[in-house]
Design an enzyme around this catalytic site. Structure first.
Site, mmCIF file in Angstrom:
data_model
loop_
_atom_site.group_PDB
_atom_site.id
_atom_site.type_symbol
_atom_site.label_atom_id
_atom_site.label_comp_id
_atom_site.label_asym_id
_atom_site.label_seq_id
_atom_site.Cartn_x
_atom_site.Cartn_y
_atom_site.Cartn_z
ATOM 1 N N GLY A 219 40.596 27.553 -16.264
ATOM 2 C CA GLY A 219 39.905 28.778 -15.873
ATOM 3 C C GLY A 219 39.522 29.682 -17.018
ATOM 4 O O GLY A 219 38.906 30.735 -16.784
ATOM 5 N N GLU A 260 45.086 23.579 -18.463
ATOM 6 C CA GLU A 260 44.110 22.537 -18.091
ATOM 7 C C GLU A 260 42.683 23.052 -18.202
ATOM 8 O O GLU A 260 41.970 23.151 -17.194
ATOM 9 C CB GLU A 260 44.342 22.120 -16.634
ATOM 10 C CG GLU A 260 45.709 21.584 -16.335
ATOM 11 C CD GLU A 260 45.937 21.418 -14.829
ATOM 12 O OE1 GLU A 260 45.195 22.030 -14.028
ATOM 13 O OE2 GLU A 260 46.843 20.681 -14.467
ATOM 14 N N PRO A 261 42.226 23.401 -19.373
ATOM 15 C CA PRO A 261 40.872 23.962 -19.480
ATOM 16 C C PRO A 261 39.780 22.900 -19.366
ATOM 17 O O PRO A 261 39.930 21.789 -19.873
ATOM 18 C CB PRO A 261 40.860 24.567 -20.887
ATOM 19 C CG PRO A 261 41.859 23.759 -21.650
ATOM 20 C CD PRO A 261 42.898 23.301 -20.682
ATOM 21 N N ARG A 299 24.097 24.125 -11.439
ATOM 22 C CA ARG A 299 24.859 25.379 -11.383
ATOM 23 C C ARG A 299 24.008 26.609 -11.016
ATOM 24 O O ARG A 299 24.453 27.426 -10.208
ATOM 25 C CB ARG A 299 25.633 25.620 -12.685
ATOM 26 C CG ARG A 299 26.643 24.512 -13.005
ATOM 27 C CD ARG A 299 27.544 24.847 -14.176
ATOM 28 N NE ARG A 299 28.559 25.813 -13.819
ATOM 29 C CZ ARG A 299 28.520 27.071 -14.131
ATOM 30 N NH1 ARG A 299 27.521 27.559 -14.841
ATOM 31 N NH2 ARG A 299 29.494 27.881 -13.741
ATOM 32 N N TYR A 303 25.474 28.033 -7.612
ATOM 33 C CA TYR A 303 26.335 29.229 -7.753
ATOM 34 C C TYR A 303 25.558 30.472 -8.164
ATOM 35 O O TYR A 303 26.172 31.512 -8.411
ATOM 36 C CB TYR A 303 27.392 29.003 -8.838
ATOM 37 C CG TYR A 303 28.211 27.747 -8.720
ATOM 38 C CD1 TYR A 303 29.032 27.520 -7.619
ATOM 39 C CD2 TYR A 303 28.203 26.808 -9.745
ATOM 40 C CE1 TYR A 303 29.798 26.373 -7.537
ATOM 41 C CE2 TYR A 303 28.972 25.658 -9.666
ATOM 42 C CZ TYR A 303 29.766 25.448 -8.561
ATOM 43 O OH TYR A 303 30.527 24.315 -8.484
ATOM 44 N N CYS A 329 11.370 18.440 -5.107
ATOM 45 C CA CYS A 329 10.603 18.993 -3.987
ATOM 46 C C CYS A 329 11.410 19.994 -3.188
ATOM 47 O O CYS A 329 11.699 19.764 -1.996
ATOM 48 C CB CYS A 329 10.110 17.863 -3.107
ATOM 49 S SG CYS A 329 9.074 16.755 -4.041
ATOM 50 N N GLU A 330 11.846 21.062 -3.819
ATOM 51 C CA GLU A 330 12.510 22.171 -3.126
ATOM 52 C C GLU A 330 12.177 23.456 -3.862
ATOM 53 O O GLU A 330 12.197 23.494 -5.099
ATOM 54 C CB GLU A 330 14.045 21.994 -3.132
ATOM 55 C CG GLU A 330 14.492 20.844 -2.274
ATOM 56 C CD GLU A 330 15.932 20.965 -1.811
ATOM 57 O OE1 GLU A 330 16.446 22.095 -1.699
ATOM 58 O OE2 GLU A 330 16.528 19.917 -1.567
ATOM 59 N N TYR A 358 30.423 20.873 -16.179
ATOM 60 C CA TYR A 358 29.988 20.848 -14.775
ATOM 61 C C TYR A 358 28.467 20.785 -14.657
ATOM 62 O O TYR A 358 27.883 21.403 -13.777
ATOM 63 C CB TYR A 358 30.528 22.068 -14.021
ATOM 64 C CG TYR A 358 32.040 22.187 -14.108
ATOM 65 C CD1 TYR A 358 32.868 21.314 -13.405
ATOM 66 C CD2 TYR A 358 32.638 23.156 -14.908
ATOM 67 C CE1 TYR A 358 34.254 21.403 -13.502
ATOM 68 C CE2 TYR A 358 34.018 23.252 -15.004
ATOM 69 C CZ TYR A 358 34.810 22.382 -14.300
ATOM 70 O OH TYR A 358 36.174 22.466 -14.403
#
Ligand code: LLP
Length: 410
Positions: A219, A260-261, A299, A303, A329-330, A358
């Protein structure tokens, strides 16, 4: 990353293309050992952030441990030669089959539900395991990435401590570690300390006499927006160390300290290079169309995440406002909306920054476009670690995988 080198990579390998700075990944990894000055510290890279084999090999050779979340991740890590003792497995909602398969590979299992713990107490007497608790602290860079608090599916609630202890007794289980993960892109360093305090509060020798480590998840945030402050990790490392040393004194033994990065290790080390092919002037907007799209870097769309965009081809151009869109196509297929950039022209190469975490790993082939190739740069030398499939190869793979399902003509 060096902009001339990025342009060279685009010219040599074509775009769209992911480029990762391998040396920077190692710097990020080593910096945590520098900031958190505790001799029993272990950094478990969260490989879900980026499972590029070149990056994993660099980290393996540097001695890194891993946080894994699926049988596939564990298999990849073992095949790359990571020692099983360095791998922690933190899947959620796993099937019995997955559980048994991963258990047989000999990695440390991190268990985050009473339901799974109950099965273990019944079927795996004496097992050594880690328990994941919900830290009861809510933080993260988007609602979708906050893992603490009652609204999420992760970890065992502190309220259930007595039930946990009863199951541990019933199965004669050996709890060697306690774990929590608060969220991704933690906005407040206070959240890290509060989650640590909450987990350490239950980590007494009376509750858990066999502890060998405490794992406080990932995190650690990095800046994405221009001007966004960088966390003072040296200061944070000092506080973490102080807290943990005091805790170990109380516990009566010096335990190992795990983090745990994912983002911290790789986000800033990657760029997605795309080429502009169409410029469209609508009434109120100038729309830049490029040769990639949200399946290749999701992302912003998923998000609302901000990724800096650099016009590598025209860095000194006159600034104007653009919507930077992809080829899918969006309508929501945008990397940035109303973004000021130096004048963008057709054929310009843009670098979408902070694309190391990510981005490729969350990618897909929606609209049947192959994922971009991936280059890892080590000591200034680029290597194409994973070429893109051609359209032909992608389609042939799909056909080969589905071959048995195609009804034969009578
Ligand atoms: N440990 C556990 C148990 C996790 O679930 C995660 C991330 C990490 C460590 C690493 O977190 P990090 O240091 O990377 O923040 N796709 C989202 C992030 C999802 C994170 C999921 N779990 C994004 O693109 O922002």
């Amino acid at each position: 990353m060096n902009q001339a080198l990025l342009l060279e990579c685009a010219a040599r390998y074509g775009t769209p293309l992911y480029v990762y700075d391998g040396d920077r990944v190692l710097e990020q990894y080593r910096s945590l050992y520098d900031f958190i000055d505790y001799d029993k510290l272990e950094i478990h890279y969260a490989m879900k952030a980026n499972f590029n084999v070149g990056i994993l090999k660099l980290l393996r050779d540097a001695g890194a441990s891993l946080d894994t979340v699926s049988p596939g991740e564990v298999l990849l890590a073992l095949k790359l030669g990571f020692d099983r003792s360095k791998i922690i497995y933190t899947a959620n909602n796993m099937t019995d089959e997955e559980f048994e398969a991963v258990l047989s590979l000999g990695v440390t299992m991190n268990i985050g539900s009473l339901s799974r713990l109950e099965k273990i107490a019944k079927r795996h007497k004496g097992m050594r395991l880690c328990l994941r608790f919900n830290p009861d602290v809510t933080d993260g860079d988007s609602a979708a990435t906050m893992t603490g608090g009652d609204l999420t599916k992760f970890g065992i609630l502190f309220d259930d401590l007595d039930k946990v202890k009863a199951l541990v007794d019933r199965g004669n289980l050996k709890v060697i570690g306690l774990h929590e993960h608060t969220g991704s892109g933690l906005q407040h360093t206070e959240s890290v300390y509060r989650s640590m305090d909450n987990l350490m509060a239950i980590a007494t020798p009376e509750n858990f006499p066999d502890l060998e480590f405490m794992d406080f998840g990932g995190g650690f945030k990095v800046p994405y927006k221009p001007g966004e402050a960088r966390v003072d990790y040296r200061q944070m490392g000092r506080e973490i160390r102080e807290k943990f040393v005091a805790f170990c004194q109380g516990y009566g033994r010096k335990l190992k300290l795990y983090f745990e990065p994912g983002k911290y290790m790789v986000a800033e080390c990657g760029s997605l290079l795309v080429t502009v092919n169409t410029i469209k002037h609508n009434r109120t907007r100038t729309i830049v169309g490029c040769n990639s799209g949200f399946p290749q870097l999701i992302r912003p769309m998923l998000y609302g995440a901000y990724h800096r965009i650099v016009n590598l081809s025209n860095p000194d151009g006159k600034e104007a406002m653009y919507d930077v869109c992809g080829n899918i196509c969006e309508t929501g297929d945008r990397f940035a909306e109303q973004r000021p950039l130096p004048e963008v022209r057709e054929s310009d190469v843009l670098s979408i920054e902070n694309a190391g975490a990510y981005c490729y790993s969350m990618g897909g082939v929606y609209n049947l476009r192959p994922m971009p190739g991936e280059v890892v740069v080590v000591k200034g030398v680029p290597a194409l670690v994973r070429p893109a499939l051609t359209n032909e190869e992608l389609v042939d793979r799909i056909l080969a995988m589905s071959d048995g399902a195609i009804p034969k003509k009578a």
